[in-house]
Design a protein around this motif. Structure first.
Motif, PDB file in Angstrom:
ATOM      1  N   ASN A 170       0.812  -1.212   0.000  1.00  0.00           N
ATOM      2  CA  ASN A 170       0.000   0.000   0.000  1.00  0.00           C
ATOM      3  C   ASN A 170       0.847   1.265   0.000  1.00  0.00           C
ATOM      4  O   ASN A 170       0.328   2.354  -0.262  1.00  0.00           O
ATOM      5  CB  ASN A 170      -0.921   0.002   1.222  1.00  0.00           C
ATOM      6  N   ASN A 172       3.193   1.572  -2.124  1.00  0.00           N
ATOM      7  CA  ASN A 172       3.697   1.552  -3.502  1.00  0.00           C
ATOM      8  C   ASN A 172       5.134   1.044  -3.569  1.00  0.00           C
ATOM      9  O   ASN A 172       5.948   1.537  -4.350  1.00  0.00           O
ATOM     10  CB  ASN A 172       3.587   2.940  -4.148  1.00  0.00           C
ATOM     11  N   ARG A 264      -6.557  -2.129   2.159  1.00  0.00           N
ATOM     12  CA  ARG A 264      -5.867  -1.019   2.833  1.00  0.00           C
ATOM     13  C   ARG A 264      -6.148  -1.085   4.334  1.00  0.00           C
ATOM     14  O   ARG A 264      -6.761  -0.182   4.904  1.00  0.00           O
ATOM     15  CB  ARG A 264      -6.314   0.313   2.252  1.00  0.00           C
ATOM     16  N   ASP A 336      -7.338   9.591   2.918  1.00  0.00           N
ATOM     17  CA  ASP A 336      -6.251   8.914   2.208  1.00  0.00           C
ATOM     18  C   ASP A 336      -6.760   7.682   1.466  1.00  0.00           C
ATOM     19  O   ASP A 336      -6.409   7.453   0.309  1.00  0.00           O
ATOM     20  CB  ASP A 336      -5.170   8.510   3.215  1.00  0.00           C
ATOM     21  N   GLU A 340      -6.853   6.937  -2.603  1.00  0.00           N
ATOM     22  CA  GLU A 340      -6.240   5.764  -3.218  1.00  0.00           C
ATOM     23  C   GLU A 340      -7.254   4.978  -4.044  1.00  0.00           C
ATOM     24  O   GLU A 340      -6.942   4.489  -5.131  1.00  0.00           O
ATOM     25  CB  GLU A 340      -5.633   4.870  -2.142  1.00  0.00           C
ATOM     26  N   ALA A 344      -6.832   4.462  -8.024  1.00  0.00           N
ATOM     27  CA  ALA A 344      -6.477   3.105  -8.439  1.00  0.00           C
ATOM     28  C   ALA A 344      -7.322   2.685  -9.625  1.00  0.00           C
ATOM     29  O   ALA A 344      -8.495   3.048  -9.738  1.00  0.00           O
ATOM     30  CB  ALA A 344      -6.667   2.124  -7.281  1.00  0.00           C
TER      31      ALA A 344
END
Length: 352
Positions: A170, A172, A264, A336, A340, A344
Motif C-alpha cells: 500500500n 507503492n 488497505r 487517504d 487511493e 487506483a
C-alpha cells in the motif's frame, strides 16, 4: 573475356568463398556438435521471433481482459498468456537446438549434465520455476489478490513471473517474493473467494460506563466511516464486550469492509479509531489509561492550602483554563483511502 576481367571474376569468387567460409567456420566443438556463427545467429533469431510472437499475443490478451464484460476473467486470461509464453519459449529452444546442429533426439546426451546442474547450482531456480507453474494452474493465487506472507509482507499480487512473484504494498513498494515461498510457506489470501473482510477494532472505556451507551457510540462511529459494508443484515456492524481489563472494559467494534477498503487495512483501521474517539467523547465516555499520579485531597483533617501548609509545602498555583483544542476538520485516514480508491484502476472481483 579479357585477362583483367577474368582475374576480377576469380577474385570475387575467392572473396565470396572466404566470406562463406568465415560464416560457417567452427568456433567451438562440444560433444560432436560444431558451433558456427551461422548456427548461433539462427538460434538467437529463433528465440527473438518466439519472444516477439509471445509479446504480441500477451498484449492482445491484455486488451481483451480490459474490455467491459471480461474483467472477471482477468486471472484466467493472465494464466493462458503465461502458459503460451512458456510453451513458445520451449518450442523455440527445441528449434534452436536443430539450427545449431543438435537434434532433439541427441539432447538426451546432455540431460545428465543438466540434471547435475539442477541438483547443485540451479536447484533454487528450478524450484521457483516449478512453483510458478503450480501457482498458475492451482489458482490459489491470482493477479489482483491481496495476500499476507509468513514473513509479514502484505500487498497486492501484481505479476507472477518465472522466478518470483511481484507484490505491491500500500506504500507503492514493489517486493519480489520467490515463488517457492507461496508453495511451501503459509500464505493468507484475504481476497481468495470473497473480496469482503471483517475487521476488529479494539477499544476500552472506563469502568462504570454504560455498555449500551458504548455500543451506540461505536455504531455511530461505524456509520461515519464510508468503508463499512452494510448497516443492517448479517454483515452489520457489531460491538462485542471482549474482556474485563485491569483498568477498562475492553470492546471490539466488528465491521465488514467494502472490497476496496479490504486491501488497505492500516489506513482503514486508523479511520475507525478516529471516528471512535470522536463518538466516545461526544457521549462523555472516558478512555482510561494507566495512571501513576498520587492525588492528595486532605491531610491531618485539613484541605487545600491548610493541608499543604501542614506538610510544609507551598500550595500549587491555580492553572488557567486551557484554550479549546484546534479542530483539524477531517479524518486524514479516511481521506487517504478515498484518494487511493479513486486513483487506483478498476480491479476485477474474484472469478466465479
Amino acid at each position: 573475356m579479357s585477362a583483367p576481367a577474368a582475374q576480377a571474376t576469380r577474385n570475387a569468387g575467392e572473396t565470396a568463398v572466404a566470406g562463406e567460409g568465415w560464416w560457417n567456420q567452427v568456433l567451438v566443438e562440444l560433444g560432436g556438435v560444431s558451433l558456427t556463427p551461422a548456427g548461433l545467429t539462427g538460434a538467437v533469431s529463433v528465440f527473438v521471433v518466439a519472444w516477439l510472437v509471445s509479446l504480441v499475443f500477451r498484449r492482445g490478451l491484455e486488451r481483451l481482459s480490459s474490455r467491459k464484460g471480461t474483467r472477471d476473467r482477468r486471472a484466467a486470461i493472465y494464466t493462458v498468456g503465461r502458459i503460451v509464453h512458456y510453451l513458445l519459449l520451449f518450442v523455440a529452444f527445441l528449434v534452436a537446438l536443430e539450427v545449431i546442429g543438435l537434434p532433439a533426439s541427441r539432447f538426451a546426451v546432455f540431460a545428465g549434465a543438466i540434471g547435475v546442474g539442477l541438483g547443485f547450482g540451479l536447484q533454487a531456480i528450478f524450484n521457483n520455476f516449478i512453483s510458478g507453474i503450480i501457482l498458475l494452474f492451482d489458482r490459489s493465487l491470482k493477479v489482483g489478490d491481496f495476500v499476507e506472507l509468513e514473513s509479514g509482507v502484505h500487498g497486492e499480487v501484481s505479476d507472477i513471473n518465472i522466478r518470483a512473484t511481484r507484490i505491491t504494498t500500500n506504500d507503492n513498494i514493489e517486493i519480489l517474493v520467490p515463488n517457492s515461498e507461496f508453495v511451501s510457506g503459509r500464505v493468507v489470501n484475504w481476497t481468495h473467494n470473497d473480496v469482503s473482510r471483517r475487521l476488529r477494532i479494539p477499544f476500552g472505556v472506563a469502568y462504570g460506563s454504560d455498555k449500551e451507551t458504548v455500543k451506540a457510540a461505536a455504531l455511530e462511529a461505524a456509520a461515519a466511516v464510508p468503508f463499512t459494508l452494510a448497516q443492517d443484515g448479517p454483515r452489520r456492524p457489531q460491538v462485542w464486550l471482549t474482556e474485563f481489563g485491569d483498568s477498562s472494559l475492553n470492546f471490539d467494534l466488528v465491521v465488514w469492509l467494502t472490497a476496496e477498503a479490504t486491501k488497505r487495512p492500516s489506513a482503514v483501521k486508523a479511520a475507525y479509531n478516529w471516528e471512535l474517539e470522536t463518538a466516545l467523547a461526544r457521549h462523555g465516555l472516558e478512555i482510561p489509561f494507566p495512571q501513576r499520579d498520587l492525588h492528595l485531597r486532605s491531610a491531618f483533617g485539613l484541605r487545600d492550602k491548610d493541608a499543604w501548609a501542614a506538610l510544609g509545602r507551598p500550595a500549587p498555583k491555580e492553572t488557567q483554563d486551557s484554550p479549546p483544542p484546534v479542530r483539524s476538520g477531517g479524518n486524514d485516514a479516511t481521506e487517504d483511502v478515498k484518494r487511493e480508491i479513486a486513483e487506483a484502476p478498476a480491479k476485477p472481483g474474484p472469478e466465479e
